[in-house]
Each structure stands twice: as C-alpha cells, then as structure tokens.
Design a protein around this motif. Structure first.
Motif, short mmCIF file in Angstrom:
data_model
loop_
_atom_site.label_atom_id
_atom_site.label_comp_id
_atom_site.label_asym_id
_atom_site.label_seq_id
_atom_site.Cartn_x
_atom_site.Cartn_y
_atom_site.Cartn_z
N VAL A 1 0.84 -1.21 0.00
CA VAL A 1 0.00 0.00 0.00
C VAL A 1 0.86 1.25 0.00
O VAL A 1 0.56 2.24 -0.67
CB VAL A 1 -0.96 0.00 1.21
N SER A 2 1.98 1.20 0.73
CA SER A 2 2.90 2.34 0.76
C SER A 2 3.47 2.62 -0.63
O SER A 2 3.55 3.77 -1.06
CB SER A 2 4.04 2.07 1.75
N THR A 3 3.84 1.56 -1.35
CA THR A 3 4.35 1.72 -2.71
C THR A 3 3.27 2.27 -3.63
O THR A 3 3.52 3.17 -4.44
CB THR A 3 4.85 0.37 -3.25
N MET A 4 2.08 1.76 -3.50
CA MET A 4 0.97 2.23 -4.33
C MET A 4 0.69 3.70 -4.08
O MET A 4 0.49 4.48 -5.01
CB MET A 4 -0.27 1.39 -4.06
N HIS B 1 1.17 6.63 -6.84
CA HIS B 1 -0.03 7.42 -7.12
C HIS B 1 0.22 8.92 -6.89
O HIS B 1 -0.18 9.76 -7.70
CB HIS B 1 -1.18 6.94 -6.23
N SER B 2 0.89 9.22 -5.80
CA SER B 2 1.19 10.63 -5.48
C SER B 2 2.12 11.25 -6.53
O SER B 2 1.91 12.39 -6.96
CB SER B 2 1.82 10.72 -4.08
N GLU B 3 3.14 10.49 -6.93
CA GLU B 3 4.09 11.01 -7.93
C GLU B 3 3.39 11.28 -9.25
O GLU B 3 3.58 12.34 -9.86
CB GLU B 3 5.23 10.01 -8.12
N LYS C 1 5.55 3.78 -14.36
CA LYS C 1 5.13 3.90 -12.96
C LYS C 1 3.83 3.15 -12.69
O LYS C 1 3.66 2.56 -11.61
CB LYS C 1 5.01 5.37 -12.57
N GLU C 2 2.92 3.15 -13.65
CA GLU C 2 1.69 2.40 -13.42
C GLU C 2 1.95 0.89 -13.41
O GLU C 2 1.25 0.15 -12.72
CB GLU C 2 0.65 2.75 -14.49
N ARG C 3 2.93 0.47 -14.16
CA ARG C 3 3.29 -0.96 -14.13
C ARG C 3 3.72 -1.35 -12.72
O ARG C 3 3.34 -2.40 -12.20
CB ARG C 3 4.40 -1.22 -15.14
N ALA C 4 4.53 -0.49 -12.07
CA ALA C 4 4.96 -0.75 -10.69
C ALA C 4 3.76 -0.71 -9.75
O ALA C 4 3.67 -1.51 -8.80
CB ALA C 4 6.00 0.29 -10.28
N PHE C 5 2.83 0.21 -10.00
CA PHE C 5 1.63 0.31 -9.16
C PHE C 5 0.82 -0.98 -9.21
O PHE C 5 0.43 -1.53 -8.17
CB PHE C 5 0.77 1.49 -9.63
N PHE C 6 0.55 -1.48 -10.41
CA PHE C 6 -0.28 -2.66 -10.56
C PHE C 6 0.43 -3.93 -10.07
O PHE C 6 -0.23 -4.88 -9.64
CB PHE C 6 -0.75 -2.81 -12.00
#
Length: 291
Positions: free
Chosen positions: A164-167, A171-173, A214-219
């Motif tokens: 969740v911290s990574t997400m 998301h913030s960036e 970055k979205e790849r890292a998010f998912f």
C-alpha cells in the motif's frame, strides 16, 4: 481558598467547620470538592472509506474507459504527410492569385484545410492524454481504498502495509506530475508558432513512457497485496512501452527537415494503444473479483 462541601449531604461548610451544620456529620476526615463540570465527549471520528464506496469508484472508472482510452486510426498519419504538401500548394496558389482572384481564394482555402487538419490531430492527441491520465487517477485512488478497506475488514492491514505504501507513493508522484495540458491552446499554437508542435510531441512522448513505467509498478504492488488478501487476481503480461528518447527524436526531426516527424507521429498515435490494452486486461480481471 476554595469552598468546601459536606461529603454526606452536600451542604456548604463554613470555614474551619468540624461538623456539618446541616446533617451533623464529622467532615474533618473527608472534604467534598465542588461538583465537576460535565465533560463534552469528543466528536466521533470520520468513518474510513468502506469497501462498497471503493468498489463504486473502481467500477465507475472502468465504465468510462471507452470515453478516455480511444484508439486512433493510423490514417491520421496522412495529416502529417499531406498537410505540408497542401500548405505548399496553397502558398503557390496565393502567388498565382496575384493575377487571378479565384486562385487566391482557392489557395487560402487549401491552407485553411491543412492547418485545421493539423490542429485537430494535435488536439486529439493531447485530449486523449488528459482524459486517460484523469481516469487513471480516479481508478488508482479507488484501488488503493479498496485494498486498505479490505485489509482492515480482514484484519490484515499490517500484511499489506509495504504494498500500500508503494501504491500510495506511485499514485502521489503521478498525480503531481501529470497536470492537464490545454488541448485547445496547444493545438492552436502548434500551427501558428514555430516549434510548438515539436514541444507537444516531446512532452507526449515523455509523459506516456513515464506514466506506463510507474503504473506498471503500481499494478504489480496491487497484485501482490491482492494475493495476500486472497483476492484471485494476477498481474497480467504487461509489455512496457518502447523507451523512446524524446530528445533524440526532436534532434532527428530538426536535422532531417521534418521527415523524421512522420515516424515520430506514428509512435505517438500507436504506442498508447499498447498501454490501454494492458490497462483493459487488468481492469477486467480485477472487476471480475468484485462480483
């Protein structure tokens, strides 16, 4: 000195009294303090977002996908090829029009068509960027809230704190980096101010590559968190967008007198489709788990 009261009947005691003048009780062992003021209870805490509200946010973002993640036809590349040709023809006709008003009017019409087509192309590219980024922000926020609410519901918040911290960080960036660009303003400037069109192509290239990475890292983090919460969703095959150098493409376009712009524009039209496809696969798989 503060007033004292009888601990037995509550009557007010004179200074130095040993016995209560009202009930006669010995008050030397225990003196009553004045009644305490009632304490106002604190306002109830604002309830955390529930799984239901998070699901509604996710489903709404997915429903809007057809409006934002538009697949542009490759035929739009013809605008880049023929607009300069039409522009040149229009200018020639304007010169001929010095001797014939008909040619002058026709030349003006040809130039107008060429510039309008170019402006529409830039407008569509920028508008597509803005709409997808905005929908993605809403979707990411809904997914984060869903994982947080589901983890709290299952008593597993500690298990997914890293994911969740990574997400949240990603998301913030992205939210801070992906401000809207005025599609109308840039479309107009791109046809009347030299090199503005190249700047538009430059930021479109950089923005989508950064967004995709970055979205790849998010998912990926989302998939890991979902697994820990026994949510049956897996991270799909996500082919990253080609790492195109916007700076190099800009230089090649200038050096080659605009010829490289044709290929560059082709990548701007087609590359986002790959990102949209990856989004669609993951979104559809995740929505299935919500039913």
């Amino acid at each position: 000195m503060s007033d004292q009261y009888c601990p037995y009947c509550g009557a007010r005691l004179p200074a130095g009294a040993v016995f209560c003048p009202n009930c006669g009780a010995n008050v030397t062992e225990k003196a009553a303090a004045p009644p305490e003021k009632p304490v106002t209870p604190p306002a109830p805490a604002k309830p955390a977002p529930t799984v239901t509200t998070a699901v509604a946010t996710i489903q709404d973002a997915v429903r809007r996908r057809s409006e934002t993640d538009t697949r542009m036809s490759g035929a739009w590349i013809l605008v880049v090829i023929f607009s300069p040709v039409l522009l040149a023809i229009g200018i020639i006709m304007l010169f001929i029009g010095l001797f014939s008003p008909v040619f002058s009017l026709a030349g003006f019409g040809v130039i107008l068509i060429a510039t309008i087509l170019a402006a529409v192309l830039y407008y569509k590219l920028i508008n597509r960027r803005n709409k997808h980024f905005m929908r993605s922000r809403v979707l990411r926020e809904g997914l984060i809230r869903y994982i947080e609410s589901k983890a709290e519901e299952l008593g597993k918040s500690h298990d997914v704190v890293s994911e969740v911290s990574t997400m949240r960080m990603v998301h913030s960036e992205l939210s801070s980096e992906e401000s809207d660009k005025s599609a109308g303003l840039y479309a107009i400037l791109s046809i009347i101010v030299p090199f503005v069109s190249l700047y538009v192509m430059y930021f479109l290239t950089k923005d989508f590559i950064r967004h995709d990475t970055k979205e790849r890292a998010f998912f990926q983090s989302l998939s890991t968190a979902a697994g820990k919460l026994d949510i049956p969703v897996q991270f799909p095959y996500w082919k990253e967008l080609p790492k195109r150098s916007a700076g190099l493409y800009l230089i090649l376009t200038i050096v080659l007198s605009g010829l490289f712009e044709i290929y560059w524009m082709w990548t701007l039209i087609k590359d986002p489709h790959q990102h949209f496809d990856a989004h669609s696969v993951f979104e559809d798989a995740f929505v299935q788990t919500l039913r």
